[in-house]
Scaffold this motif. Structure first.
Motif, PDB file in Angstrom:
ATOM      1  N   ASP A   1      -5.053  25.367   1.262  1.00  0.00           N
ATOM      2  CA  ASP A   1      -4.104  24.281   1.028  1.00  0.00           C
ATOM      3  C   ASP A   1      -4.451  23.089   1.913  1.00  0.00           C
ATOM      4  OD1 ASP A   1      -1.973  22.974  -0.094  1.00  0.00           O
ATOM      5  OD2 ASP A   1      -0.498  23.786   1.298  1.00  0.00           O
ATOM      6  N   LEU A   2      -5.658  22.573   1.727  1.00  0.00           N
ATOM      7  CA  LEU A   2      -6.093  21.424   2.505  1.00  0.00           C
ATOM      8  C   LEU A   2      -5.231  20.212   2.172  1.00  0.00           C
ATOM      9  CD1 LEU A   2      -9.973  21.781   2.270  1.00  0.00           C
ATOM     10  CD2 LEU A   2      -8.515  22.273   4.229  1.00  0.00           C
ATOM     11  N   PRO A   3      -5.085  19.290   3.135  1.00  0.00           N
ATOM     12  CA  PRO A   3      -4.276  18.100   2.856  1.00  0.00           C
ATOM     13  C   PRO A   3      -4.959  17.169   1.868  1.00  0.00           C
ATOM     14  CG  PRO A   3      -5.326  17.931   5.006  1.00  0.00           C
ATOM     15  CD  PRO A   3      -5.599  19.322   4.510  1.00  0.00           C
ATOM     16  N   LEU A   4      -4.143  16.478   1.086  1.00  0.00           N
ATOM     17  CA  LEU A   4      -4.603  15.435   0.175  1.00  0.00           C
ATOM     18  C   LEU A   4      -3.893  14.124   0.536  1.00  0.00           C
ATOM     19  CD1 LEU A   4      -4.361  17.211  -3.320  1.00  0.00           C
ATOM     20  CD2 LEU A   4      -6.416  16.923  -1.920  1.00  0.00           C
ATOM     21  N   LEU A   5      -4.589  13.024   0.311  1.00  0.00           N
ATOM     22  CA  LEU A   5      -3.996  11.701   0.453  1.00  0.00           C
ATOM     23  C   LEU A   5      -4.229  10.942  -0.842  1.00  0.00           C
ATOM     24  CD1 LEU A   5      -2.779   9.235   1.856  1.00  0.00           C
ATOM     25  CD2 LEU A   5      -5.003   8.823   2.927  1.00  0.00           C
TER      26      LEU A   5
ATOM     27  N   ILE B   1       8.889  13.218  -9.281  1.00  0.00           N
ATOM     28  CA  ILE B   1       7.787  14.172  -9.324  1.00  0.00           C
ATOM     29  C   ILE B   1       7.744  15.049  -8.088  1.00  0.00           C
ATOM     30  CG2 ILE B   1       5.260  14.353  -9.204  1.00  0.00           C
ATOM     31  CD1 ILE B   1       5.131  11.898 -11.019  1.00  0.00           C
ATOM     32  N   LEU B   2       7.910  14.433  -6.908  1.00  0.00           N
ATOM     33  CA  LEU B   2       7.636  15.128  -5.657  1.00  0.00           C
ATOM     34  C   LEU B   2       8.896  15.620  -4.967  1.00  0.00           C
ATOM     35  CD1 LEU B   2       4.877  12.862  -4.056  1.00  0.00           C
ATOM     36  CD2 LEU B   2       4.570  15.061  -5.187  1.00  0.00           C
ATOM     37  N   ASP B   3       8.981  16.918  -4.736  1.00  0.00           N
ATOM     38  CA  ASP B   3      10.067  17.454  -3.918  1.00  0.00           C
ATOM     39  C   ASP B   3       9.558  17.875  -2.543  1.00  0.00           C
ATOM     40  OD1 ASP B   3       8.601  19.670  -4.550  1.00  0.00           O
ATOM     41  OD2 ASP B   3      10.292  20.869  -5.256  1.00  0.00           O
ATOM     42  N   ARG B   4       8.255  17.668  -2.296  1.00  0.00           N
ATOM     43  CA  ARG B   4       7.653  17.927  -0.996  1.00  0.00           C
ATOM     44  C   ARG B   4       6.604  16.852  -0.727  1.00  0.00           C
ATOM     45  NH1 ARG B   4       5.012  23.515  -1.385  1.00  0.00           N
ATOM     46  NH2 ARG B   4       5.039  23.022  -3.626  1.00  0.00           N
ATOM     47  N   GLY B   5       6.267  16.696   0.557  1.00  0.00           N
ATOM     48  CA  GLY B   5       5.234  15.740   0.922  1.00  0.00           C
ATOM     49  C   GLY B   5       5.802  14.470   1.532  1.00  0.00           C
TER      50      GLY B   5
ATOM     51  N   LYS C   1       0.866  -1.179   0.000  1.00  0.00           N
ATOM     52  CA  LYS C   1       0.000   0.000   0.000  1.00  0.00           C
ATOM     53  C   LYS C   1       0.899   1.223   0.000  1.00  0.00           C
ATOM     54  CE  LYS C   1      -2.409   0.881   3.733  1.00  0.00           C
ATOM     55  NZ  LYS C   1      -1.963   2.193   4.279  1.00  0.00           N
ATOM     56  N   LEU C   2       0.719   2.063  -1.004  1.00  0.00           N
ATOM     57  CA  LEU C   2       1.518   3.276  -1.174  1.00  0.00           C
ATOM     58  C   LEU C   2       0.637   4.476  -0.853  1.00  0.00           C
ATOM     59  CD1 LEU C   2       3.919   4.979  -2.284  1.00  0.00           C
ATOM     60  CD2 LEU C   2       3.007   4.570  -4.573  1.00  0.00           C
ATOM     61  N   ASP C   3       1.025   5.252   0.153  1.00  0.00           N
ATOM     62  CA  ASP C   3       0.296   6.459   0.527  1.00  0.00           C
ATOM     63  C   ASP C   3       1.166   7.688   0.296  1.00  0.00           C
ATOM     64  OD1 ASP C   3      -2.048   5.216   1.303  1.00  0.00           O
ATOM     65  OD2 ASP C   3      -1.449   5.020   3.400  1.00  0.00           O
ATOM     66  N   VAL C   4       0.584   8.709  -0.300  1.00  0.00           N
ATOM     67  CA  VAL C   4       1.273   9.972  -0.553  1.00  0.00           C
ATOM     68  C   VAL C   4       0.456  11.092   0.079  1.00  0.00           C
ATOM     69  CG1 VAL C   4       2.222  11.530  -2.286  1.00  0.00           C
ATOM     70  CG2 VAL C   4       2.119   9.070  -2.761  1.00  0.00           C
ATOM     71  N   TYR C   5       1.065  11.810   1.036  1.00  0.00           N
ATOM     72  CA  TYR C   5       0.408  12.921   1.717  1.00  0.00           C
ATOM     73  C   TYR C   5       0.992  14.222   1.165  1.00  0.00           C
ATOM     74  CZ  TYR C   5      -0.717   9.223   5.105  1.00  0.00           C
ATOM     75  OH  TYR C   5      -1.142   8.067   5.705  1.00  0.00           O
ATOM     76  N   LEU C   6       0.134  15.109   0.692  1.00  0.00           N
ATOM     77  CA  LEU C   6       0.602  16.353   0.090  1.00  0.00           C
ATOM     78  C   LEU C   6      -0.447  17.438   0.283  1.00  0.00           C
ATOM     79  CD1 LEU C   6       0.300  15.965  -3.781  1.00  0.00           C
ATOM     80  CD2 LEU C   6      -0.433  14.212  -2.234  1.00  0.00           C
ATOM     81  N   GLY C   7      -0.148  18.635  -0.189  1.00  0.00           N
ATOM     82  CA  GLY C   7      -1.052  19.764  -0.047  1.00  0.00           C
ATOM     83  C   GLY C   7      -1.828  20.030  -1.320  1.00  0.00           C
TER      84      GLY C   7
END
Length: 376
Positions: free
Chosen positions: A65-69, A89-93, A7-13
């Motif tokens: 800037d609500l959180p996204l999952l 792709i991601l440099d933050r999160g 399971k891969l989870d990515v938390y970002l804004g």
């Protein structure tokens, strides 16, 4: 098909952008290019990360800037194949990986939970928003089955984007959105959830289920099993833990909603990061699930809060979780063997995938003999 999975989870804004595009959109597009079995993007209602600023939908001036999952499930090989592109792709999160078992189609009726810490199971079932069974929405039928069989709790999360039945599906204002994926997350005793799995083929045309072994530590204030804890050595990569709290929006602690009080107290105490999502339907106690809009208006909409941190920090701050859930909610724990968080030049952890067997061997060798403070 039933196989070992991740399971891969990515938390970002919500406002994060990469190469001119919204980061949430870019992540789901990456999952789609790799043709993953299932993926969904969920919009949160409150949270904070390495930047330490709380983002919440309740105040207009700080709700931009609500959180996204973003979550994806597939076999280990296919999830590992996504990581290099995701890293570019991601440099933050925050990105985490957790071992699981993936089951698709009629094979779900005989699927079983993998070995792991804890005596409980976490079952996530994916379907389209518009799927129907016997004249009613399939997700409602699944929630009713879970409640009837005695699951400890269930939460329906509505995706705004994702992958379902091999194609990318996005929600739109002028669309019926019938194929946009949604997830029904349930926790409880494995024997209860196995009975639910056996009934899924009668409800869903092509069920997709993800099975995880967890510890269900608390239910409505009562301790169910000890919080699993491991000696937190400074090895590389280190272990992390995920504490998940399932409650309802109207449940209160210390004068505020449980999820809000928990988020603010953990932030003040130096927790790594917390994200809360609001569900469409569900239960975490003996209450009967209400229709989605009524549940929101009456404060009985389910909420799902995730806190991921180092074991030593979880042990230190556990009394906060314990106090906030003294009356209501389901609290679960699981090890997270791969974790990487970025905020500009700052980075913590690494996405080194560990074999689940190695994780269990390390846990048996390094498990603490007594639970941390605050655990009976």
């Amino acid at each position: 098909m039933t196989s070992a999975g991740l399971k891969l989870d990515v938390y970002l804004g919500e406002s994060m952008r990469v190469a001119g595009a919204l980061a949430g959109d870019a992540v789901i597009e990456c999952f789609a290019r790799h043709r993953l079995e299932v993926a969904a993007l969920y919009r949160g209602i409150e949270g904070f990360g390495l930047g330490r600023r709380i983002h919440t939908e309740r105040f207009a001036d700080i709700s931009t800037d609500l959180p996204l999952l973003a979550e994806a499930i597939d076999t280990r090989d296919r999830i590992e194949g996504v990581l290099a592109d995701l890293d570019a792709i991601l440099d933050r999160g925050l990105v985490t990986l957790e071992p699981s078992r993936l089951s698709v189609g009629d094979d779900v009726h005989s699927a079983d939970f993998p070995s792991g810490i804890g005596a409980a199971g976490r079952l996530t079932i994916y379907c389209g928003r518009g799927a129907h069974s016997g004249g009613r929405a399939s997700y409602r039928a699944v929630v009713e089955l879970l409640r009837r069989e005695g699951a400890g709790g269930a939460t329906v999360l509505l995706g705004v984007d994702g992958i379902h039945d091999g194609a990318r599906r996005r929600a739109g204002l002028l669309s019926r959105n019938v194929d946009v994926p949604m997830a029904i997350i349930a926790v409880g005793a494995p024997e209860v959830l196995r009975r639910v799995l056996a009934g899924l083929p009668a409800i869903l045309e092509r069920p997709v289920a993800n099975l995880e072994r967890i510890a269900m530590v608390k239910h409505d204030g009562a301790m169910r099993e000890p919080l699993p804890m491991i000696e937190d050595a400074d090895e590389h990569p280190p272990f992390w833990m995920a504490i998940r709290v399932y409650t309802r929006q109207g449940a209160h602690a210390d004068g505020g909603a449980v999820y809000t009080t928990l988020t603010r107290r953990l932030r003040r105490a130096g927790a790594a990061g917390v994200t809360t999502l609001r569900g469409e339907l569900g239960f975490s106690s003996d209450e009967r699930p209400l229709r989605d809009r009524i549940a929101t208006l009456t404060g009985r909409a389910p909420t799902y809060t995730v806190w991921v941190d180092r074991p030593r920090k979880v042990a230190e701050l556990w009394p906060i979780v314990d106090e906030c859930t003294v009356r209501h909610g389901v609290v679960t724990a699981a090890f997270v063997p791969a974790y990487r968080e970025r905020a500009g030049a700052r980075q913590s952890g690494a996405l080194t995938v560990r074999d689940p067997g190695d994780v269990m061997r390390e846990y048996r060798a390094r498990a603490l003999p007594i639970p941390p403070p605050g655990v009976a």
